[in-house]
Write a protein that holds these residues in place. Structure first.
Motif, short mmCIF file in Angstrom:
data_model
loop_
_atom_site.label_atom_id
_atom_site.label_comp_id
_atom_site.label_asym_id
_atom_site.label_seq_id
_atom_site.Cartn_x
_atom_site.Cartn_y
_atom_site.Cartn_z
N MET A 259 -111.72 -67.37 -63.87
CA MET A 259 -111.98 -66.70 -65.14
C MET A 259 -113.47 -66.43 -65.32
SD MET A 259 -110.15 -65.81 -67.96
CE MET A 259 -110.50 -65.27 -69.63
N SER B 27 -108.31 -61.03 -70.08
CA SER B 27 -107.22 -61.73 -69.40
C SER B 27 -106.90 -63.06 -70.06
CB SER B 27 -107.59 -61.98 -67.94
OG SER B 27 -107.92 -60.78 -67.29
N PRO C 15 -106.34 -66.90 -69.82
CA PRO C 15 -106.65 -68.01 -68.91
C PRO C 15 -105.39 -68.83 -68.62
CG PRO C 15 -107.42 -68.50 -71.12
CD PRO C 15 -106.93 -67.09 -71.16
N GLN C 16 -105.25 -69.27 -67.39
CA GLN C 16 -104.13 -70.14 -67.05
C GLN C 16 -104.34 -71.49 -67.74
OE1 GLN C 16 -103.26 -70.31 -62.84
NE2 GLN C 16 -103.70 -68.13 -62.54
N ALA D 274 -107.50 -67.45 -64.08
CA ALA D 274 -106.96 -66.48 -65.01
C ALA D 274 -105.70 -65.84 -64.43
CB ALA D 274 -107.99 -65.39 -65.31
N TYR D 275 -104.87 -65.31 -65.31
CA TYR D 275 -103.73 -64.51 -64.86
C TYR D 275 -104.23 -63.10 -64.57
CZ TYR D 275 -100.57 -68.28 -66.21
OH TYR D 275 -99.92 -69.49 -66.29
N GLN D 276 -105.04 -63.02 -63.52
CA GLN D 276 -105.60 -61.76 -63.06
C GLN D 276 -105.15 -61.55 -61.62
OE1 GLN D 276 -109.76 -62.59 -63.45
NE2 GLN D 276 -109.82 -62.14 -65.62
N ALA E 220 -103.81 -57.68 -65.09
CA ALA E 220 -103.82 -59.01 -65.71
C ALA E 220 -102.72 -59.13 -66.74
CB ALA E 220 -105.17 -59.26 -66.38
N ASN F 121 -104.82 -61.56 -72.75
CA ASN F 121 -104.98 -62.53 -73.83
C ASN F 121 -104.61 -61.85 -75.14
OD1 ASN F 121 -105.79 -64.47 -75.61
ND2 ASN F 121 -107.98 -64.09 -75.36
N ALA G 267 -112.91 -67.92 -75.13
CA ALA G 267 -113.28 -67.39 -73.82
C ALA G 267 -114.60 -66.64 -73.89
CB ALA G 267 -112.18 -66.48 -73.30
#
Length: 587
Positions: A432, A450, A452-453, A469-471, A485, A488, A497
């Protein structure tokens, strides 16, 4: 009969022999064989041969016309005869015996040949792009692009996506490149920005409840050109989905890309499903976050093997090893050529060893490796007789870049590179945040919007550099087609973030007020991606440069040589826009 044509140049066949026809097109080529003129007439649909006999008015008219003149001809379809058939042309069984000719558009002497690739420079080609596009290869590329875009629209619609358009004139957005700004006449001193991407608008469409959106979106970025990046503008398959996780986005794009590349890839195999490769794993194994998986070799991090080593070239440095099997028959020039290639990439050299019978090592650095080094390398790299190992050493980013390129080049030279395939992969689990090497400040490493996990808990309790991150990126044959992504959609997570990246709450409210306002009125979980149309067509057309797949691209200096853009604006227009120029002073 129609004023200009009864048929196109590409549709006549043997079944049309004996018929009277009217054709229009460009004089593509001319041959004089004993006074008989043979003319290739070309239009959008193909090429047909004309014949004009000596002593006829048609012969006299056609003999003096320059290539690329536009003409209308009347004539009769005749058979070429079995001995004169041209199997390379769909119209190769027939020709047109010309009776009448009318010049529709005279042509001056053309600056380069149209009927052959003659090595003319790109600047001249772009200056006369309308001529360049008449070439068979370029015409084919642009029509491929048209077919690809049409197919994408059909596939996305069939999957339940709605094609919606988003604004071109909007506000500036932190997409990572410079904006193109448009001055406002009605609001002095203010500017619109052309969209680097429809990022915020497509998220807003999800919050408005449209569930599945796509468009073939124009994007504008003031950035330098590369072989796979056009300066100024580009197009992408922009898409977004509501109530989805990462794998849902992957499923849609994998289906569309697999079908697209199978349909237009000229029989090349498409690997499916696409493997998921974590970012950090990709950097270790391939030295790149856009790996070319056609190269069937992998790197290994062996820094620990040489920690404290007395071999000065490796001591205290990051060391990457590339094992290459079955090179026992390769001559010394194989190794020297790879060393020269590494130097071209910026290395000082390329260390290597061979593995002989019984595991004994030979080569320039074999004497510097201890018995312990050899044992660990043999086990970790799976070495056997006939292997070679190439080593690169330096700082992490430098050695990754160099050895990543060496990996692909070695695979090609060693016969470990798969041809005629499209190998896709997803790069996932991007960090991230990253640290600025000069200032030490924490900043976003990828897309700031994005998720964040681990959500806000990860942001509050983890070292920022450990937050993933879910990227994700989609890569094909070493070309990054897109980043995407899971977004968020929670205001508090967004504030946290951005706070880690140095933005105050007021900064976020000021920069992204519209987005935050939407978040506060019920935002669904959503995510998306935007594969680049230009890069997709570049891969399908097997072109090394993206400008070969765009009808009217800017050159490498972001200039339109055909239309003369960018251009100066007169003082009256500047005053109307409330602009005063400050040109750079000559050095």
């Amino acid at each position: 009969m129609h004023r200009y044509r009864s048929h196109t140049c590409g549709e006549l066949r043997a079944s049309d022999v004996g018929g009277d026809v009217r054709l229009s097109g460009w004089l593509h080529n001319r041959r004089d064989l004993g006074g008989i003129l043979f003319i290739d007439l070309r239009d959008h649909y193909g090429v047909v041969q004309l014949v004009a006999r000596p002593g006829t008015a048609a012969n006299e008219a056609l003999a003096h016309l320059t290539k690329e003149t536009v003409v209308r001809v009347d004539g009769k379809v005749v058979s070429r005869g079995a001995d004169n058939v041209n199997p390379e042309l769909p119209t190769g069984e027939i020709e047109i015996e010309v009776a009448d000719v009318e010049v529709l558009g005279a042509a001056e002497q053309i600056p380069f040949t149209i009927n052959a690739e003659d090595g003319v420079g790109e600047e001249r080609r772009l200056e006369y792009r309308f001529l360049d596009l008449r070439r068979e290869r370029m015409h084919r590329n642009i029509m491929l692009r048209t077919a690809v875009v049409t197919a994408i629209r059909q596939k996305m619609t069939a999957l339940g996506f709605n094609e919606l358009t988003t604004p071109i004139l909007s506000a500036t957005s932190p997409e990572g490149a410079r904006d193109f700004l448009v001055p406002s006449r009605l609001h002095p001193g203010t500017f619109y920005a052309l969209p680097q991407a429809p990022q915020q608008f497509k998220q807003l469409l999800m919050m408005a409840g449209f569930d599945r959106y796509f468009q073939i979106a124009p994007c504008f970025r003031d950035e330098d050109a590369r072989a796979d990046r056009s300066p100024g503008e580009f197009y992408q398959l922009d898409m977004e989905m509501s109530f989805v996780e990462q794998e849902d986005v992957f499923a849609v794009i994998e289906k569309v890309m697999t079908e697209l590349f199978e349909e237009f890839g000229n029989g090349r195999h498409v690997t499916s499903p696409f493997p998921r490769v974590p970012y950090r794993e990709a950097m270790v194994k391939y030295g790149s976050d856009k790996p070319d998986l056609r190269a069937e070799l992998e790197l290994s991090d062996v820094t620990d093997v040489f920690a404290g080593s007395e071999f000065k070239a490796f001591a205290g440095k990051h060391v990457r090893a590339l094992p290459v099997p079955a090179v026992q028959d390769q001559p010394r020039k194989f190794f020297d050529a790879l060393g020269d290639f590494a130097v071209e990439q910026g290395a000082k050299g390329l260390a290597w060893v061979r593995v002989g019978e019984g595991g004994a090592l030979t080569g320039p650095i074999a004497k510097f490796l201890t018995e312990e080094n050899v044992g660990v390398l043999t086990e970790r790299l799976g070495l056997a007789a006939g292997h070679a190992v190439f080593f690169g050493a330096g700082d992490t980013d430098e050695v990754s870049k160099i050895m990543g390129a060496v990996r692909v080049e070695a695979a090609k030279r060693a016969g470990r590179f798969a041809e005629d395939v499209y190998r896709f992969c997803w790069i996932v689990d991007f960090p991230m945040f990253e640290k600025d090497e000069e200032t030490g400040a924490i900043e976003f490493s990828h897309n700031p919007f994005s998720m964040p996990q681990g959500g806000i808990e990860a942001l509050e309790n983890k070292d920022p550099l450990d937050v993933l991150a879910y990227q994700y990126d989609i890569v094909c044959n070493g070309v990054e087609l897109s980043s995407g992504a899971i977004r968020n959609h929670e205001p508090e997570v967004m504030f946290k973030a951005f706070g880690i990246a140095g933005y105050s709450k007021d900064d976020v409210e000021r920069e992204f007020g519209g987005m935050l306002r939407a978040f506060r009125f019920g935002a669904p979980p959503h995510g998306g991606i935007a594969p680049g149309i230009d890069r997709i067509v570049m891969l399908l057309a097997d072109e090394p440069n993206i400008r070969e797949t765009i009808a009217f691209p800017l050159n490498g200096n972001a200039q339109d040589l055909l239309m003369g853009a960018p251009s100066e604006v007169d003082e009256a227009r500047l005053r109307e826009l409330h602009i005063e120029l400050r040109k750079p002073q000559p050095k």
